[in-house]
Scaffold this active site. Structure first.
Site, PDB file in Angstrom:
ATOM      1  N   LYS A  27       0.829  -1.209   0.000  1.00 19.88           N
ATOM      2  CA  LYS A  27       0.000   0.000   0.000  1.00 19.88           C
ATOM      3  C   LYS A  27       0.858   1.251   0.000  1.00 19.88           C
ATOM      4  O   LYS A  27       0.658   2.171  -0.798  1.00 19.88           O
ATOM      5  CB  LYS A  27      -0.919   0.029   1.234  1.00 19.88           C
ATOM      6  CG  LYS A  27      -1.997  -1.019   1.230  1.00 19.88           C
ATOM      7  CD  LYS A  27      -2.920  -0.885   2.427  1.00 19.88           C
ATOM      8  CE  LYS A  27      -2.235  -1.075   3.760  1.00 19.88           C
ATOM      9  NZ  LYS A  27      -1.639  -2.417   3.952  1.00 19.88           N
ATOM     10  N   THR A  28       1.800   1.292   0.916  1.00 19.03           N
ATOM     11  CA  THR A  28       2.638   2.481   1.012  1.00 19.03           C
ATOM     12  C   THR A  28       3.485   2.615  -0.267  1.00 19.03           C
ATOM     13  O   THR A  28       3.686   3.713  -0.784  1.00 19.03           O
ATOM     14  CB  THR A  28       3.523   2.389   2.271  1.00 19.03           C
ATOM     15  OG1 THR A  28       2.672   2.212   3.403  1.00 19.03           O
ATOM     16  CG2 THR A  28       4.341   3.647   2.469  1.00 19.03           C
ATOM     17  N   ASP A  62      -2.281   7.743   3.567  1.00 20.80           N
ATOM     18  CA  ASP A  62      -1.864   6.401   4.000  1.00 20.80           C
ATOM     19  C   ASP A  62      -2.558   6.075   5.328  1.00 20.80           C
ATOM     20  O   ASP A  62      -2.955   6.984   6.060  1.00 20.80           O
ATOM     21  CB  ASP A  62      -0.329   6.375   4.197  1.00 20.80           C
ATOM     22  CG  ASP A  62       0.241   4.954   4.169  1.00 20.80           C
ATOM     23  OD1 ASP A  62      -0.536   3.993   3.974  1.00 20.80           O
ATOM     24  OD2 ASP A  62       1.469   4.802   4.315  1.00 20.80           O
ATOM     25  N   GLU A  63      -2.705   4.802   5.651  1.00 21.55           N
ATOM     26  CA  GLU A  63      -3.284   4.360   6.936  1.00 21.55           C
ATOM     27  C   GLU A  63      -4.626   5.040   7.199  1.00 21.55           C
ATOM     28  O   GLU A  63      -4.892   5.525   8.308  1.00 21.55           O
ATOM     29  CB  GLU A  63      -2.314   4.672   8.099  1.00 21.55           C
ATOM     30  CG  GLU A  63      -0.905   4.175   7.901  1.00 21.55           C
ATOM     31  CD  GLU A  63      -0.655   2.763   8.416  1.00 21.55           C
ATOM     32  OE1 GLU A  63      -1.626   2.090   8.796  1.00 21.55           O
ATOM     33  OE2 GLU A  63       0.517   2.344   8.411  1.00 21.55           O
ATOM     34  N   GLN A  83      -6.187  -3.336  10.309  1.00 19.61           N
ATOM     35  CA  GLN A  83      -5.089  -2.728  11.064  1.00 19.61           C
ATOM     36  C   GLN A  83      -5.514  -1.456  11.778  1.00 19.61           C
ATOM     37  O   GLN A  83      -4.685  -0.617  12.106  1.00 19.61           O
ATOM     38  CB  GLN A  83      -3.906  -2.431  10.139  1.00 19.61           C
ATOM     39  CG  GLN A  83      -3.237  -3.684   9.616  1.00 19.61           C
ATOM     40  CD  GLN A  83      -1.961  -3.366   8.849  1.00 19.61           C
ATOM     41  OE1 GLN A  83      -0.965  -2.967   9.417  1.00 19.61           O
ATOM     42  NE2 GLN A  83      -2.015  -3.522   7.544  1.00 19.61           N
ATOM     43  N   ARG A 120       4.460  -7.706  11.001  1.00 19.37           N
ATOM     44  CA  ARG A 120       5.697  -6.922  10.911  1.00 19.37           C
ATOM     45  C   ARG A 120       6.866  -7.815  10.538  1.00 19.37           C
ATOM     46  O   ARG A 120       7.919  -7.349  10.104  1.00 19.37           O
ATOM     47  CB  ARG A 120       6.050  -6.232  12.249  1.00 19.37           C
ATOM     48  CG  ARG A 120       5.051  -5.215  12.808  1.00 19.37           C
ATOM     49  CD  ARG A 120       4.642  -4.200  11.799  1.00 19.37           C
ATOM     50  NE  ARG A 120       3.395  -4.614  11.152  1.00 19.37           N
ATOM     51  CZ  ARG A 120       2.937  -4.084  10.020  1.00 19.37           C
ATOM     52  NH1 ARG A 120       3.607  -3.151   9.399  1.00 19.37           N
ATOM     53  NH2 ARG A 120       1.800  -4.499   9.480  1.00 19.37           N
TER      54      ARG A 120
HETATM   55  P1  ATP Z   1       1.476  -2.155   5.983  1.00 19.18           P
HETATM   56  O1  ATP Z   1       0.043  -2.617   5.902  1.00 19.18           O
HETATM   57  O2  ATP Z   1       2.216  -2.884   7.013  1.00 19.18           O
HETATM   58  O3  ATP Z   1       1.590  -0.662   6.049  1.00 19.18           O
HETATM   59  P2  ATP Z   1       1.958  -1.976   3.157  1.00 19.18           P
HETATM   60  O4  ATP Z   1       0.760  -2.576   2.495  1.00 19.18           O
HETATM   61  O5  ATP Z   1       2.041  -0.518   3.205  1.00 19.18           O
HETATM   62  O6  ATP Z   1       2.141  -2.627   4.583  1.00 19.18           O
HETATM   63  P3  ATP Z   1       4.587  -1.870   2.007  1.00 19.18           P
HETATM   64  O7  ATP Z   1       5.278  -1.469   3.227  1.00 19.18           O
HETATM   65  O8  ATP Z   1       4.341  -0.865   0.948  1.00 19.18           O
HETATM   66  O9  ATP Z   1       3.207  -2.594   2.414  1.00 19.18           O
HETATM   67  O10 ATP Z   1       5.299  -3.123   1.331  1.00 19.18           O
HETATM   68  C1  ATP Z   1       5.689  -4.247   2.085  1.00 19.18           C
HETATM   69  C2  ATP Z   1       6.994  -4.808   1.587  1.00 19.18           C
HETATM   70  O11 ATP Z   1       6.813  -5.435   0.333  1.00 19.18           O
HETATM   71  C3  ATP Z   1       8.032  -3.732   1.363  1.00 19.18           C
HETATM   72  O12 ATP Z   1       9.293  -4.241   1.711  1.00 19.18           O
HETATM   73  C4  ATP Z   1       7.940  -3.477  -0.125  1.00 19.18           C
HETATM   74  O13 ATP Z   1       9.135  -2.963  -0.636  1.00 19.18           O
HETATM   75  C5  ATP Z   1       7.658  -4.875  -0.657  1.00 19.18           C
HETATM   76  N1  ATP Z   1       6.906  -4.873  -1.931  1.00 19.18           N
HETATM   77  C6  ATP Z   1       5.700  -4.329  -2.160  1.00 19.18           C
HETATM   78  N2  ATP Z   1       5.311  -4.555  -3.431  1.00 19.18           N
HETATM   79  C7  ATP Z   1       6.294  -5.250  -4.039  1.00 19.18           C
HETATM   80  C8  ATP Z   1       6.490  -5.782  -5.356  1.00 19.18           C
HETATM   81  N3  ATP Z   1       5.577  -5.650  -6.323  1.00 19.18           N
HETATM   82  N4  ATP Z   1       7.636  -6.448  -5.594  1.00 19.18           N
HETATM   83  C9  ATP Z   1       8.549  -6.609  -4.616  1.00 19.18           C
HETATM   84  N5  ATP Z   1       8.440  -6.130  -3.368  1.00 19.18           N
HETATM   85  C10 ATP Z   1       7.316  -5.462  -3.072  1.00 19.18           C
HETATM   86 MG    MG Z   2       2.137   0.850   4.829  1.00 19.93          MG
END
Ligand code: ATP
Ligand code: MG
Length: 735
Positions: A35-36, A221-222, A252, A616
């Site tokens: 997402k981020t 975000d969030e 979350q 995490r």
């Molecule tokens: P959270 O819900 O904990 O905030 P999030 O959905 O925001 O998580 P991110 O932090 O953006 O998730 O990504 C999680 C991990 O996966 C990060 O290390 C990111 O670099 C990696 N990642 C995300 N998408 C890809 C992709 N398409 N290919 C490889 N790595 C990825």
């Molecule tokens: Mg995030």
């Protein structure tokens, strides 16, 4: 323009989200699904593909740190500077707007932002002015009330207080006077920043219009943790003019207790024009076992928006579950695992220890200090640096040495006892002139009759209090001394009156200090500071204890190491990821917390918090619980957390120190008792014996290790399943 780099390294759904037309978009996705990452890439896309000026994008993150990280990632992706971009938290963005438009907002040009301690001090002044009785309406209650109202967008004037509702009428009166005091002083508290920023839009249509022209896209975000006023601020700003991309995960949402509204996600779908929705379901963070476990846990919550997270990643190691004898054993276990990890060439910075309650950090910190493992507390203070602990220690220091001016200065009016600023000035001046300590100066002034009535009474009251504490605790054990001081000084009561988790945490920390003193004295806790203590120096236990606290607080703070372990509460771990994660204190009553027992909604929020914790972890997750735990000053036998029981057992691996003898626990107790008569050394217990435990009921001893009181026995209880207990604590009764 070559844009492939923005869409590279994204999966189809992520790519779809990043390159979606710039209209309202909701990205609803589970933890670690990118997402981020999508937000960052979308900003780059809007700038480089849609041709938006970087300064026309507003992006809201949850912490300032996240904002800095986001800027860094955008710069990396776009090879341009992000200076001037609007990326920040709700508070920082509101501040930026109000600094520019103080006139339109009706506030002082040089307004000052106050933190929550300053806010409380101001509320106290309002109480004095209105002559409100603190005993009846604690200060903290008013603070909680005011901030809660502001978070809901309500000013004092908006509140409809029925004649008979004394509580509401009083709170309204205080809120009103507080508003006026802020106005006079040119002061804004945190909640006020958001409220003012909202009113700025409502009262200045031209200005609002200007910003609706200026911002061409808003990203958040969030989103699941936005509160009412934040949502309202966005709603007004965006109107029908500025499209928004929001990302969030209903699973979350962990700030409900602070006013966050999980429903804002659903509201967004209704309130904003034609939002499209994209779900991201592939997780890139965690191993399959970790992810499956998180999925199965959160499936126990009702009313979820629902999503199905999967990973192409490897199966990974099982989640290791450690049943510690007690909290020290748990801490030792965690530190050992970290050192093992580091010795295999890994970095400590990749490891995080997470816990539910701040007070848990003390024992963990001690174990880390003892093993000389560098660590940092993330988003909080070290135990001995916490305000309430420093206050309690200051009382103790004063008992130990009346001439400790810093200690006296700290507690002379904490909790408030009406010693006025003028009296303090006279006291300091006298001490300066005579070149004596504050204590000596107070003694001087009191005996020379040179103070007026009120000053004399209040200062005399403090003087007597310290003398009394000293007399009361003479000859007491150290922990009794600590216990007496936090109670009789009024510190405990002072914090107990605070509403909400903050006050509760302070009370818990104070009780934990009593605990620390007890363990210090009985020597159950080998101490870093005492290891090189001069044996010829005859220090009282209190002085030794204070030394140790000071060293613990100061020494490692200056640690320059860059390879440190991070400790944090589960709440502060949101959005972060670590290859190695420890979830400690997985016990009923602690996590889920006792308070969530009666309220299903709170229990669901605790479960989401556990989901946040598990997700995490990237490679390896350890969970641990203590069979006996001393926390907040009392000893408890907790059951293992229901959250552990809700995990898929095939992904769990129970870690035990190597046992000397093993008998399958699946055997029926009666069969076992017939077969075994191996005696457990110095315990009077035999394997296979039927025993009764006060809490867990009847069971049969199936395994053991060690001997005597320190021995641990495994008992297969009829109703509670298998448990390891320490003989010395368990008080087993033969049946
Ligand atoms: P959270 O819900 O904990 O905030 P999030 O959905 O925001 O998580 P991110 O932090 O953006 O998730 O990504 C999680 C991990 O996966 C990060 O290390 C990111 O670099 C990696 N990642 C995300 N998408 C890809 C992709 N398409 N290919 C490889 N790595 C990825
Ligand atoms: Mg995030």
């Amino acid at each position: 323009m070559e844009l492939s780099h923005i869409l590279d390294n994204l999966n189809d759904s992520q790519r779809q989200a990043v390159s979606a037309p710039p209209s309202n978009l909701l990205v609803l996705a589970g933890a670690g699904s990118g997402k981020t990452r999508v937000l960052v890439h979308r900003i780059a896309w809007l700038v480089q593909h849609e041709g938006y000026h970087p300064n026309s994008i507003l992006s809201v993150t949850f912490t300032n740190k996240a904002a800095a990280e986001m800027k860094g990632r955008i710069e990396e992706l776009m090879h341009t500077s992000t200076a001037g971009m609007w990326v920040g938290t709700f508070h920082s963005i509101a501040n930026r707007l109000l600094r520019r438009h103080w006139k339109e907002a009706g506030i002082a040009q040089d307004f000052r932002i106050i933190d929550s301690d300053d806010q409380l001090r101001l509320i106290k002044r309002v109480y004095a002015e209105l002559e409100v009785d603190e005993g009846k309406w604690p200060y903290k209650q008013a603070q909680w009330f005011i901030n809660g109202q502001k978070d809901e967008g309500r000013r004092a004037g908006h509140i409809q207080a029925p004649e008979l509702d004394l509580y509401l009428r009083n709170m309204q009166r205080i809120y009103l006077a507080y508003e006026q005091a802020c106005e006079r002083g040119g002061i804004l508290d945190f909640a006020e920043l958001l409220l003012r920023a909202h009113e700025l839009w409502l009262n200045n249509p031209d200005l609002l219009h200007h910003y609706q022209q200026r911002f061409r896209h808003i990203l958040v975000d969030e989103f699941q943790d936005t509160n009412t006023i934040q949502y309202a601020w966005l709603r007004v700003l965006a109107g029908d003019a500025v499209p928004m991309t929001i990302v969030g995960d209903d699973d979350q949402s962990i700030y409900g207790w602070r006013g966050a509204k999980i429903e804002n996600i659903q509201k967004f779908k209704k309130d904003f024009k034609d939002p499209s929705m994209i779900k991201l379901e592939q997780n890139y963070r965690s191993t399959k076992r970790i992810l499956d476990s998180a999925n199965q846990l959160i499936a126990h919550n009702p009313d979820r928006l629902g999503k199905n997270l999967w990973t192409e990643g490897e199966l990974g190691d099982p989640i290791s579950l450690y049943a510690a004898y007690n909290e020290h054993d748990e801490a030792r276990f965690i530190v050992d695992r970290i050192e093992e990890w580091a010795s295999q060439g890994n970095s400590r910075i990749d490891a995080a220890i997470l816990y539910r309650s701040n007070a848990q950090s003390r024992v963990l910190e001690e174990a880390l200090v003892r093993a000389s493992v560098p660590y940092r507390i993330y988003g909080g203070h070290r135990f001995y640096d916490r305000l309430e602990i420093k206050n309690a220690l200051a009382y103790l220091r004063l008992l130990s040495n009346r001439d400790d001016d810093a200690a006296m200065d700290r507690v002379i009016n904490t909790p408030t006892r009406g010693i006025g600023g003028k009296t303090l000035d006279i006291l300091r001046q006298h001490a300066n002139e005579q070149n004596i300590s504050l204590w000596a100066a107070a003694k001087d002034l009191l005996s020379s009759n040179s103070l007026t009535g009120r000053a004399r009474t209040t200062l005399g009251g403090f003087f007597d209090l310290i003398q009394q504490l000293s007399a009361d605790t003479a000859g007491c054990d150290l922990y009794e001394q600590v216990d007496h001081v936090i109670q009789s000084s009024g510190l405990l009561e002072h914090h107990a009156k605070e509403k909400g988790e903050a006050g509760q945490a302070r009370v818990e920390n104070l009780k934990e200090l009593v605990n620390a003193a007890k363990q210090f004295e009985t020597g159950t806790m080998p101490l870093s500071a005492l290891q090189d203590q001069d044996p010829d120096l005859e220090l009282s236990p209190l002085s030794q204890f204070l030394d140790q606290a000071a060293l613990d607080a100061g020494d490692l703070q200056a640690d320059e190491s860059h390879d440190y372990v991070r400790l944090m509460t589960l709440h502060s771990a949101k959005g972060l990821e670590f290859p190695l994660v420890f979830l400690s204190g997985m016990e009923e009553g602690l996590f889920p917390s006792r308070m969530s027992n009666e309220e299903p909604d709170r229990l669901h929020e605790e479960r989401r918090l556990c989901y946040v914790g598990i997700t995490r972890a990237m490679q390896k997750l350890y969970m641990s619980y203590a069979e006996v735990r001393r926390l907040y000053g009392s000893e408890t036998y907790n059951k293992v957390s229901r959250f552990i029981r809700e995990l898929p057992q095939e992904h769990l691996e129970e870690l035990r120190p190597k046992a000397s003898l093993s008998i399958p626990v699946s055997s029926k107790p009666s069969q076992l008792s017939a077969k075994n008569n191996v005696e457990i050394p110095d315990t009077g217990i035999t394997l296979g014996q039927n025993v009764r435990h006060k809490l867990f009921g009847d069971g049969v001893v199936t395994n053991y290790e060690g001997k005597g009181d320190q021995a641990r026995v495994q008992i297969n209880f009829e109703n509670e399943g298998s448990k390891w207990l320490v003989v010395g604590y368990a008080k087993l009764e033969a049946i």
